[in-house]
Enzyme design. Structure first.
Site, PDB file in Angstrom:
ATOM      1  CG  ASN A   1      -2.558  -5.458  -2.161  1.00 46.82           C
ATOM      2  OD1 ASN A   1      -3.641  -5.921  -2.517  1.00 46.82           O
ATOM      3  ND2 ASN A   1      -1.596  -6.223  -1.676  1.00 46.82           N
TER       4      ASN A   1
ATOM      5  CB  CYS B   1       1.102  -8.471   3.839  1.00 48.35           C
ATOM      6  SG  CYS B   1       0.657  -6.768   4.255  1.00 48.35           S
TER       7      CYS B   1
END
Length: 392
Positions: free
Chosen positions: A150, A324
């Protein structure tokens, strides 16, 4: 100009997806578990979306289970496998640069008596089938390796890794949250037993995901409740979200080669300009075996947060790592895993494209970066000291 290049964090819901969802808020709103006409109408929509998701990844509809997000899907795959196979063993294999949905789940299982092997990645973020084979033991019950990272975009050799797991009779899970719409996936052909996805990464709304579970694989459910999702994932279905997920993945995987080629051209143009026009910059991740829309670069002598603020002032949305963990001041665990020292890892920038981005936008971003990096370095005592040392 306003430019959105943080598609790795989330994507916008596109007009065709919104149009597909719209009737399921106010017009077709029955509970899919109800037996009346309104409920049956909703159930047909859920099953149509399940078929769309299955077709997009080469699965069967009965192998698709809807979840609230990719994190839930990761947790279910890992915890569900671990708890369902304790009689066989309590050993799990993953890598040291997975998403925290995987790493934190594995860490919690370690506290519960499971043993986890974290395979180290190389300078590009890759692991090899040979590494995996050497780590498998008789008590290994699961291998979980992400399809595409990611942060740095490196694409792992999933078919080869899954083949090793299958050879040893070990279940294989992949977090494909970042990969859908960017990487071709065929779960049956690639020997994948479980696969996680999250709709908001490919133009579906937030709050909807899915877990592919190969027919015959048994997982322990995470939650107890009703009989939804064939008794495996209780809770009234997010009807509109599920419809949006189905439409979005259908669009994301249609003409995937053409869309990937467009993004790859823009990506490579940006990388070439950045590395040629900004000194002391480095590309993070594999130079070619990476997602078509990922640009991750580090700039020495400056902080990534400073770049983000200045980019935002110019109307450019980007990130310094995973959304995140964007509130953390610690350097990215992904960049540390590929061997970057803390001071360089802190100066990282992730630009993540989607098929809607243009070459004009790419040039505007790079032009802005050239100016911003020069300005920040002019204020950096570290850069001053470095320049002075070069003169001596």
């Amino acid at each position: 100009m306003k430019v959105y290049m943080d598609n790795g964090a989330t994507t916008r819901v596109t007009e065709p997806v919104m149009a597909a969802m719209q009737p399921y808020f106010c017009e077709i709103f029955g509970n899919p578990s109800s037996f009346h006409t309104a409920g049956r109408e909703s159930r047909r929509a859920v099953e149509a979306a399940r078929a769309q998701v299955a077709k997009a990844i080469g699965a069967e509809p009965r192998e698709i289970y809807f979840t609230g997000c990719g994190t839930e899907a990761d947790n279910w795959a890992i915890r569900g496998t671990a708890y369902a196979n304790v009689k066989k063993g309590k050993h799990i294999i993953t890598t040291n640069f997975e998403h925290h949905a995987v790493l934190h789940t594995c860490a919690q299982l370690e506290k519960e008596g499971f043993e986890v092997t974290y395979l180290p990645v190389d300078q590009y973020g890759l692991i090899t089938p040979e590494q995996l084979e050497a780590a498998i033991r008789p008590d290994t019950v699961l291998v979980t390796v992400m399809t595409a990272n990611n942060e740095i975009g490196t694409v792992e050799p999933i078919p080869e890794l899954a083949a090793v797991a299958k050879k040893h009779g070990v279940l294989f899970h992949t977090d494909a949250v970042q990969a859908i719409g960017h990487v071709k996936i065929d779960v049956h052909a690639q020997n994948i037993d479980m696969l996680s996805m999250s709709g908001h990464k490919f133009h579906a709304p937030k709050g909807i995901g899915a877990l592919y579970i190969k027919q015959g694989v048994r997982l322990q459910p995470l939650m107890q409740g009703g009989a939804q999702e064939r008794g495996q994932r209780p809770g009234t279905e997010n009807l509109a979200g599920i419809v949006g997920l189905g439409k979005a993945i259908e669009l994301a995987t249609a003409d995937i080669d053409a869309k990937a080629a467009k993004m790859r051209a823009i990506r490579d143009h940006m990388i070439d300009r950045i590395l040629n026009e900004i000194p002391y910059a480095r590309l993070n991740g594999h130079p070619t075996q990476r997602m078509c829309g990922n640009v991750n670069v580090s700039f020495q002598f400056i902080e990534g947060e400073g770049m983000l603020i200045h980019l935002d002032m110019k109307g450019i949305a980007a990130s310094s790592g995973s959304a995140c963990t964007s509130g953390s001041l610690d350097p990215s665990h992904v960049l540390l895993a590929i061997g970057l020292p803390h001071e360089i890892a802190h100066g990282s920038l992730r630009l993540s494209l989607c098929e809607e981005n243009t070459m004009e936008e790419a040039d505007y971003v790079v032009d802005s970066l050239v100016e911003i990096v020069a300005r920040l370095r002019a204020m950096s005592p570290l850069y001053d000291d470095f320049l002075a040392s070069q003169k001596n």
